[in-house]
Motif scaffolding. Structure first.
Motif, PDB file in Angstrom:
ATOM      1  N   VAL A 262      76.948  -0.774 125.638  1.00 31.70           N
ATOM      2  CA  VAL A 262      75.975   0.310 125.764  1.00 31.70           C
ATOM      3  C   VAL A 262      76.728   1.632 125.784  1.00 31.70           C
ATOM      4  N   HIS A 263      76.051   2.658 125.272  1.00 33.33           N
ATOM      5  CA  HIS A 263      76.662   3.989 125.229  1.00 33.33           C
ATOM      6  C   HIS A 263      75.626   4.992 125.734  1.00 33.33           C
ATOM      7  N   PRO A 264      75.501   5.131 127.051  1.00 33.04           N
ATOM      8  CA  PRO A 264      74.530   6.090 127.597  1.00 33.04           C
ATOM      9  C   PRO A 264      74.955   7.527 127.316  1.00 33.04           C
ATOM     10  N   ARG A 265      73.968   8.353 127.004  1.00 34.20           N
ATOM     11  CA  ARG A 265      74.233   9.775 126.781  1.00 34.20           C
ATOM     12  C   ARG A 265      73.415  10.591 127.774  1.00 34.20           C
ATOM     13  N   PRO A 266      73.830  11.831 128.010  1.00 37.07           N
ATOM     14  CA  PRO A 266      73.189  12.619 129.080  1.00 37.07           C
ATOM     15  C   PRO A 266      71.682  12.750 128.938  1.00 37.07           C
ATOM     16  N   ASP A 267      71.168  12.818 127.693  1.00 31.12           N
ATOM     17  CA  ASP A 267      69.717  12.981 127.534  1.00 31.12           C
ATOM     18  C   ASP A 267      68.964  11.656 127.603  1.00 31.12           C
ATOM     19  N   GLU A 268      69.687  10.557 127.758  1.00 31.50           N
ATOM     20  CA  GLU A 268      69.089   9.219 127.880  1.00 31.50           C
ATOM     21  C   GLU A 268      68.113   8.930 126.735  1.00 31.50           C
ATOM     22  N   ARG A 269      68.470   9.338 125.531  1.00 31.99           N
ATOM     23  CA  ARG A 269      67.565   9.142 124.400  1.00 31.99           C
ATOM     24  C   ARG A 269      67.494   7.690 123.945  1.00 31.99           C
ATOM     25  N   HIS A 270      68.436   6.882 124.394  1.00 30.71           N
ATOM     26  CA  HIS A 270      68.337   5.443 124.123  1.00 30.71           C
ATOM     27  C   HIS A 270      68.619   4.694 125.425  1.00 30.71           C
ATOM     28  N   ILE A 271      69.817   4.229 125.627  1.00 29.68           N
ATOM     29  CA  ILE A 271      70.139   3.555 126.892  1.00 29.68           C
ATOM     30  C   ILE A 271      70.064   4.538 128.055  1.00 29.68           C
ATOM     31  N   ARG A 272      69.376   4.146 129.089  1.00 26.73           N
ATOM     32  CA  ARG A 272      69.265   4.981 130.280  1.00 26.73           C
ATOM     33  C   ARG A 272      70.289   4.532 131.318  1.00 26.73           C
ATOM     34  N   TYR A 273      70.595   5.417 132.221  1.00 27.54           N
ATOM     35  CA  TYR A 273      71.570   5.088 133.257  1.00 27.54           C
ATOM     36  C   TYR A 273      71.101   3.895 134.093  1.00 27.54           C
TER      37      TYR A 273
ATOM     38  N   THR B 246      66.326   2.630 121.870  1.00 31.80           N
ATOM     39  CA  THR B 246      65.680   3.712 121.121  1.00 31.80           C
ATOM     40  C   THR B 246      64.254   3.334 120.742  1.00 31.80           C
ATOM     41  N   LEU B 247      64.085   2.117 120.283  1.00 32.31           N
ATOM     42  CA  LEU B 247      62.754   1.632 119.906  1.00 32.31           C
ATOM     43  C   LEU B 247      61.836   1.580 121.127  1.00 32.31           C
ATOM     44  N   ARG B 248      62.340   1.087 122.235  1.00 32.98           N
ATOM     45  CA  ARG B 248      61.541   1.062 123.466  1.00 32.98           C
ATOM     46  C   ARG B 248      61.096   2.461 123.862  1.00 32.98           C
ATOM     47  N   ASN B 249      62.028   3.398 123.833  1.00 34.98           N
ATOM     48  CA  ASN B 249      61.734   4.752 124.297  1.00 34.98           C
ATOM     49  C   ASN B 249      60.735   5.475 123.405  1.00 34.98           C
ATOM     50  N   ALA B 250      60.600   5.024 122.159  1.00 33.62           N
ATOM     51  CA  ALA B 250      59.677   5.685 121.238  1.00 33.62           C
ATOM     52  C   ALA B 250      58.228   5.555 121.680  1.00 33.62           C
ATOM     53  N   ARG B 251      57.917   4.488 122.426  1.00 33.90           N
ATOM     54  CA  ARG B 251      56.547   4.278 122.871  1.00 33.90           C
ATOM     55  C   ARG B 251      56.390   4.230 124.388  1.00 33.90           C
ATOM     56  N   GLY B 252      57.501   4.232 125.107  1.00 37.01           N
ATOM     57  CA  GLY B 252      57.405   4.112 126.543  1.00 37.01           C
ATOM     58  C   GLY B 252      57.210   2.668 126.959  1.00 37.01           C
ATOM     59  N   HIS B 253      56.932   2.463 128.216  1.00 35.05           N
ATOM     60  CA  HIS B 253      56.760   1.121 128.776  1.00 35.05           C
ATOM     61  C   HIS B 253      58.052   0.318 128.589  1.00 35.05           C
ATOM     62  N   ASN B 254      57.944  -0.949 128.279  1.00 31.75           N
ATOM     63  CA  ASN B 254      59.146  -1.787 128.247  1.00 31.75           C
ATOM     64  C   ASN B 254      59.108  -2.769 127.081  1.00 31.75           C
ATOM     65  N   ARG B 255      58.753  -2.251 125.929  1.00 29.70           N
ATOM     66  CA  ARG B 255      58.691  -3.105 124.743  1.00 29.70           C
ATOM     67  C   ARG B 255      59.398  -2.422 123.590  1.00 29.70           C
ATOM     68  N   PRO B 256      60.488  -3.004 123.094  1.00 29.82           N
ATOM     69  CA  PRO B 256      61.098  -4.271 123.520  1.00 29.82           C
ATOM     70  C   PRO B 256      61.816  -4.141 124.860  1.00 29.82           C
TER      71      PRO B 256
ATOM     72  N   ASN C   3      81.412   9.585 127.027  1.00 29.41           N
ATOM     73  CA  ASN C   3      82.214  10.747 127.379  1.00 29.41           C
ATOM     74  C   ASN C   3      82.249  10.847 128.903  1.00 29.41           C
ATOM     75  N   PRO C   4      83.429  10.961 129.491  1.00 30.62           N
ATOM     76  CA  PRO C   4      83.526  10.934 130.960  1.00 30.62           C
ATOM     77  C   PRO C   4      83.031  12.211 131.636  1.00 30.62           C
ATOM     78  N   THR C   5      81.754  12.490 131.487  1.00 33.55           N
ATOM     79  CA  THR C   5      81.105  13.577 132.225  1.00 33.55           C
ATOM     80  C   THR C   5      80.941  13.144 133.684  1.00 33.55           C
ATOM     81  N   PRO C   6      80.605  14.056 134.571  1.00 33.14           N
ATOM     82  CA  PRO C   6      80.421  13.653 135.975  1.00 33.14           C
ATOM     83  C   PRO C   6      79.393  12.544 136.155  1.00 33.14           C
ATOM     84  N   ASP C   7      78.267  12.600 135.430  1.00 34.52           N
ATOM     85  CA  ASP C   7      77.256  11.552 135.559  1.00 34.52           C
ATOM     86  C   ASP C   7      77.784  10.213 135.063  1.00 34.52           C
ATOM     87  N   PHE C   8      78.528  10.239 133.973  1.00 33.87           N
ATOM     88  CA  PHE C   8      79.104   9.002 133.444  1.00 33.87           C
ATOM     89  C   PHE C   8      80.109   8.418 134.434  1.00 33.87           C
TER      90      PHE C   8
END
Length: 237
Positions: free
Chosen positions: A42-53, A13-23, A72-77
Motif C-alpha cells: 500500500v502507498h498512502p498519500r496525504p490526501d488519502e485519495r486511495h488507501i487511507r491511513y 480508488t474504486l471504493r472511494n469513488a462511491r463511498g461506503h465499502n465496495r469493493p 514519502n516520510p512526512t510526519p503523518d507517514f
C-alpha cells in the motif's frame, strides 16, 4: 522465485469513488493472498485519495504474508509506520500532488536524512527499502544508509522495453549486480506488467520482490483477480 507483492491502491480508488465499502479493501487483500500473492503493498498519500491511513492500520491485523508500506516520510507517514510497524517500509520521495511515483531518491544528497530514518525503522523491526533510479552512484550511497534493500524504479525499463529491451534493462542489470556486491537486497516496481515482467526477472537473478498494482488490477478486470495473480506468478518463476 521472485515474490509478488500486490499493490491494492487501485482497489481503494474504486471504493472511494462511491463511498461506503465496495469493493472491500480488506477482503481484496485476503483474496490476493489466497490466490497466491506473497505480499500486500500500500502507498498512502496525504490526501488519502486511495488507501487511507486507517486502511493501513486495519491491514496490519489481517495480512498474513507481508505488509509493505510505501511512501514519502512526512510526519503523518512516520506516525503511521510507528503505529503499524509493517514487515517492510519502502521510502519513496513523491510529492504530495504526484499522481504516481515519478522519481527515486537522491541518496547522495539525502544521505544523512535517510540514514536516520533507516536506523529508526530497523529498530522497530521493519525491513527498509529505498526507492531509486538505476544509477550506480545512488546504489552505493544507498548502501551506506544501512538500508536492507533498494527498490529499482522501473518506469524507464517499461517505457523502453518494446523498442529495445536489452538497452532498456542494461542499467538495471548493472545496478542489481552492484547491489548484490554491496549486500543490498533487490526489489523492483513501477509499470511492470505481463509483457515485460518475465524478461526483467530473467535479467536480474537476484530480484527478491516486485510490487505491482495498476497493471495487475487492469488485467484483473478482464481476466479475473485469481487468474491474473497466477499469470503474474508464472512470469516470476
Amino acid at each position: 522465485m521472485t515474490k509478488l507483492s500486490v499493490n491494492i491502491n487501485k482497489i481503494a480508488t474504486l471504493r472511494n469513488a462511491r463511498g461506503h465499502n465496495r469493493p472491500d479493501v480488506l477482503q481484496a487483500a485476503r483474496d490476493c493472498e489466497r490466490f497466491g500473492a506473497q505480499g500486500i503493498t500500500v502507498h498512502p498519500r496525504p490526501d488519502e485519495r486511495h488507501i487511507r491511513y486507517q486502511d493501513v492500520r486495519d491491514l496490519k491485523g489481517i495480512v498474513t504474508t507481508e505488509l509493505n508500506v510505501e511512501g514519502n516520510p512526512t510526519p503523518d507517514f512516520l506516525d503511521l509506520v510507528r503505529a503499524v510497524r509493517p514487515e517492510q517500509v519502502t521510502l519513496v520521495p513523491d510529492a504530495p500532488d504526484a499522481i504516481t511515483s515519478n522519481a527515486g531518491w537522491d541518496t547522495i544528497r539525502h544521505q544523512d536524512y535517510l540514514r536516520g530514518l533507516v536506523q529508526e525503522f530497523k529498530q522497530m523491526g521493519c525491513r527498509v527499502s529505498i526507492f531509486l533510479d538505476p544509477v550506480e552512484a545512488l546504489v552505493r550511497a544507498a548502501a551506506t544508509t544501512g538500508a536492507d534493500r533498494i527498490e529499482l524504479y522501473t518506469e524507464a525499463y517499461a517505457s523502453g522495453y518494446q523498442a529495445d529491451r536489452e538497452a532498456a534493462v542494461a542499467p538495471y542489470r548493472a545496478a542489481a549486480e552492484l547491489a548484490r556486491q554491496l549486500g543490498l537486497g533487490l526489489n523492483a516496481g513501477h509499470d511492470l506488467d505481463l509483457d515485460n515482467l518475465a524478461y526483467l526477472r530473467q535479467q536480474l537473478p537476484g530480484l527478491e520482490e516486485v510490487s505491482i498494482g495498476h497493471a495487475l488490477i487492469c488485467d484483473a478486470l478482464y481476466l479475473g483477480l485469481e487468474n491474473t495473480i497466477q499469470q503474474y506468478l508464472r512470469q516470476l518463476q
